[in-house]
Design a protein around this motif. Sequence first.
Motif, PDB file in Angstrom:
ATOM      1  N   ASN A  14       0.889  -1.275   0.119  1.00  0.00           N
ATOM      2  CA  ASN A  14       0.026  -0.009  -0.108  1.00  0.00           C
ATOM      3  C   ASN A  14       1.059   1.149  -0.024  1.00  0.00           C
ATOM      4  OD1 ASN A  14      -2.569  -1.293  -0.182  1.00  0.00           O
ATOM      5  ND2 ASN A  14      -2.962  -1.018   2.010  1.00  0.00           N
ATOM      6  N   GLU A  15       1.838   1.376   0.900  1.00  0.00           N
ATOM      7  CA  GLU A  15       2.453   2.499   0.934  1.00  0.00           C
ATOM      8  C   GLU A  15       3.367   2.912  -0.154  1.00  0.00           C
ATOM      9  OE1 GLU A  15       5.960   4.649   4.067  1.00  0.00           O
ATOM     10  OE2 GLU A  15       4.369   3.076   4.892  1.00  0.00           O
ATOM     11  N   GLN A  16       3.963   1.795  -0.557  1.00  0.00           N
ATOM     12  CA  GLN A  16       4.848   2.052  -2.076  1.00  0.00           C
ATOM     13  C   GLN A  16       3.966   2.473  -3.185  1.00  0.00           C
ATOM     14  OE1 GLN A  16       8.517  -0.298  -3.955  1.00  0.00           O
ATOM     15  NE2 GLN A  16       7.660  -1.106  -2.065  1.00  0.00           N
ATOM     16  N   VAL A  17       2.989   1.810  -3.346  1.00  0.00           N
ATOM     17  CA  VAL A  17       2.038   2.126  -4.403  1.00  0.00           C
ATOM     18  C   VAL A  17       1.607   3.530  -4.422  1.00  0.00           C
ATOM     19  CG1 VAL A  17      -0.111   1.533  -5.592  1.00  0.00           C
ATOM     20  CG2 VAL A  17       1.355  -0.318  -4.766  1.00  0.00           C
ATOM     21  N   ALA A  18       1.084   3.960  -3.340  1.00  0.00           N
ATOM     22  CA  ALA A  18       0.577   5.391  -2.947  1.00  0.00           C
ATOM     23  C   ALA A  18       1.619   6.503  -3.468  1.00  0.00           C
ATOM     24  CB  ALA A  18      -0.072   5.609  -1.682  1.00  0.00           C
ATOM     25  N   ALA A  19       2.857   5.912  -2.988  1.00  0.00           N
ATOM     26  CA  ALA A  19       3.961   6.930  -3.102  1.00  0.00           C
ATOM     27  C   ALA A  19       4.573   7.102  -4.438  1.00  0.00           C
ATOM     28  CB  ALA A  19       5.233   6.549  -2.190  1.00  0.00           C
ATOM     29  N   MET A  20       4.426   5.933  -5.350  1.00  0.00           N
ATOM     30  CA  MET A  20       4.832   5.968  -6.694  1.00  0.00           C
ATOM     31  C   MET A  20       3.805   6.640  -7.452  1.00  0.00           C
ATOM     32  SD  MET A  20       4.667   2.506  -9.297  1.00  0.00           S
ATOM     33  CE  MET A  20       2.912   2.537  -9.179  1.00  0.00           C
ATOM     34  N   ILE A  21       2.640   6.565  -7.242  1.00  0.00           N
ATOM     35  CA  ILE A  21       1.564   7.198  -7.878  1.00  0.00           C
ATOM     36  C   ILE A  21       1.645   8.431  -7.840  1.00  0.00           C
ATOM     37  CG2 ILE A  21      -0.953   7.227  -8.558  1.00  0.00           C
ATOM     38  CD1 ILE A  21      -1.183   4.383  -7.979  1.00  0.00           C
ATOM     39  N   ARG A  22       1.761   8.797  -6.444  1.00  0.00           N
ATOM     40  CA  ARG A  22       1.595  10.473  -6.317  1.00  0.00           C
ATOM     41  C   ARG A  22       3.072  10.901  -7.011  1.00  0.00           C
ATOM     42  NH1 ARG A  22      -0.871   9.085  -1.177  1.00  0.00           N
ATOM     43  NH2 ARG A  22      -3.091   9.858  -1.294  1.00  0.00           N
ATOM     44  N   ASP A  39      -7.565  10.987  -4.475  1.00  0.00           N
ATOM     45  CA  ASP A  39      -8.391   9.603  -4.111  1.00  0.00           C
ATOM     46  C   ASP A  39      -8.082   9.096  -2.701  1.00  0.00           C
ATOM     47  OD1 ASP A  39      -9.691   9.920  -6.428  1.00  0.00           O
ATOM     48  OD2 ASP A  39      -8.760   8.099  -7.522  1.00  0.00           O
ATOM     49  N   VAL A  40      -9.098   8.851  -1.827  1.00  0.00           N
ATOM     50  CA  VAL A  40      -8.774   8.305  -0.766  1.00  0.00           C
ATOM     51  C   VAL A  40      -8.163   6.939  -0.770  1.00  0.00           C
ATOM     52  CG1 VAL A  40      -9.952   7.506   1.581  1.00  0.00           C
ATOM     53  CG2 VAL A  40     -10.573   9.692   0.375  1.00  0.00           C
ATOM     54  N   ALA A  41      -8.845   6.315  -1.779  1.00  0.00           N
ATOM     55  CA  ALA A  41      -8.247   4.717  -1.967  1.00  0.00           C
ATOM     56  C   ALA A  41      -6.857   4.796  -2.295  1.00  0.00           C
ATOM     57  CB  ALA A  41      -9.155   4.568  -3.333  1.00  0.00           C
ATOM     58  N   LEU A  42      -6.234   5.723  -2.490  1.00  0.00           N
ATOM     59  CA  LEU A  42      -4.813   5.726  -3.155  1.00  0.00           C
ATOM     60  C   LEU A  42      -3.892   5.011  -1.922  1.00  0.00           C
ATOM     61  CD1 LEU A  42      -3.419   6.417  -5.902  1.00  0.00           C
ATOM     62  CD2 LEU A  42      -2.720   8.430  -4.794  1.00  0.00           C
ATOM     63  N   ASP A  43      -4.343   5.405  -0.587  1.00  0.00           N
ATOM     64  CA  ASP A  43      -3.672   4.895   0.388  1.00  0.00           C
ATOM     65  C   ASP A  43      -4.156   3.405   1.056  1.00  0.00           C
ATOM     66  OD1 ASP A  43      -1.787   7.251   0.916  1.00  0.00           O
ATOM     67  OD2 ASP A  43      -3.729   8.327   1.390  1.00  0.00           O
ATOM     68  N   GLN A  44      -4.982   2.969   0.297  1.00  0.00           N
ATOM     69  CA  GLN A  44      -5.327   1.636   0.661  1.00  0.00           C
ATOM     70  C   GLN A  44      -5.910   0.813  -0.658  1.00  0.00           C
ATOM     71  OE1 GLN A  44      -8.788   2.584   2.935  1.00  0.00           O
ATOM     72  NE2 GLN A  44      -7.804   3.845   4.571  1.00  0.00           N
ATOM     73  N   MET A  45      -4.817   0.648  -1.207  1.00  0.00           N
ATOM     74  CA  MET A  45      -5.464   0.011  -2.557  1.00  0.00           C
ATOM     75  C   MET A  45      -5.539  -1.521  -2.286  1.00  0.00           C
ATOM     76  SD  MET A  45      -5.177   2.300  -4.938  1.00  0.00           S
ATOM     77  CE  MET A  45      -4.946   1.729  -6.356  1.00  0.00           C
ATOM     78  N   PHE A  46      -4.887  -2.330  -1.492  1.00  0.00           N
ATOM     79  CA  PHE A  46      -4.987  -3.537  -1.325  1.00  0.00           C
ATOM     80  C   PHE A  46      -6.474  -3.611  -0.792  1.00  0.00           C
ATOM     81  CE2 PHE A  46      -5.912  -7.233   1.463  1.00  0.00           C
ATOM     82  CZ  PHE A  46      -5.494  -8.308   0.522  1.00  0.00           C
ATOM     83  N   GLU A  47      -7.115  -3.021   0.063  1.00  0.00           N
ATOM     84  CA  GLU A  47      -8.575  -2.934   0.783  1.00  0.00           C
ATOM     85  C   GLU A  47      -9.292  -2.553  -0.351  1.00  0.00           C
ATOM     86  OE1 GLU A  47      -5.492  -2.647   3.883  1.00  0.00           O
ATOM     87  OE2 GLU A  47      -5.558  -1.510   1.983  1.00  0.00           O
TER      88      GLU A  47
END
Length: 161
Positions: A14-22, A39-47
């Motif tokens: 989650n953390e790495q995906v959000a940081a990469m996308i941003r 998007d709120v979902a960006l920090d919780q992509m797995f969920e």
Amino acid sequence: MSKPIIRPIEKADNEQVAAMIRKILIDIGVPKVGTAYEDVALDQMFETYDRPKAAYFVVVADGNIIGAAGVAQLDNYEGNVCELQKMYFLEEARGKGLGSEMMKICLDAARRFGYDQCYLETMPYMKAAQKLYQRTGFHYIDGPMGDTGHFSCPVHMLIDL
């Protein structure tokens, strides 16, 4: 760089995906408002993708996530249409065929889930991405479908599955 692998997202990503996308969104000058950036979902992509008829995949090389994309039901739309969502690749992942491979994986998942069509939204200056989408079979449509909240993304495309 080791040979990249594409696999389903894990909670630990989650953390790495959000940081990469941003990082990518900032690097390419995408507005922070009305795009995936907020998007709120960006920090919780797995969920976010841990539900029926949804999947999110990451590209991993040398233990780092260098790309990602997913599919899920198109928000606020009644039809049997999914959306290709949050497909981004760091610069070092581009030009290696990973985008084409990711498109195949995502669209195969959409077909397995039984969707009739797949929709996407993008920015006008993301020309390389649009070429990939067109090569895959997406075509431009005149306006948005559903309501994703991404009002700053004026390019809309669709493919029949």
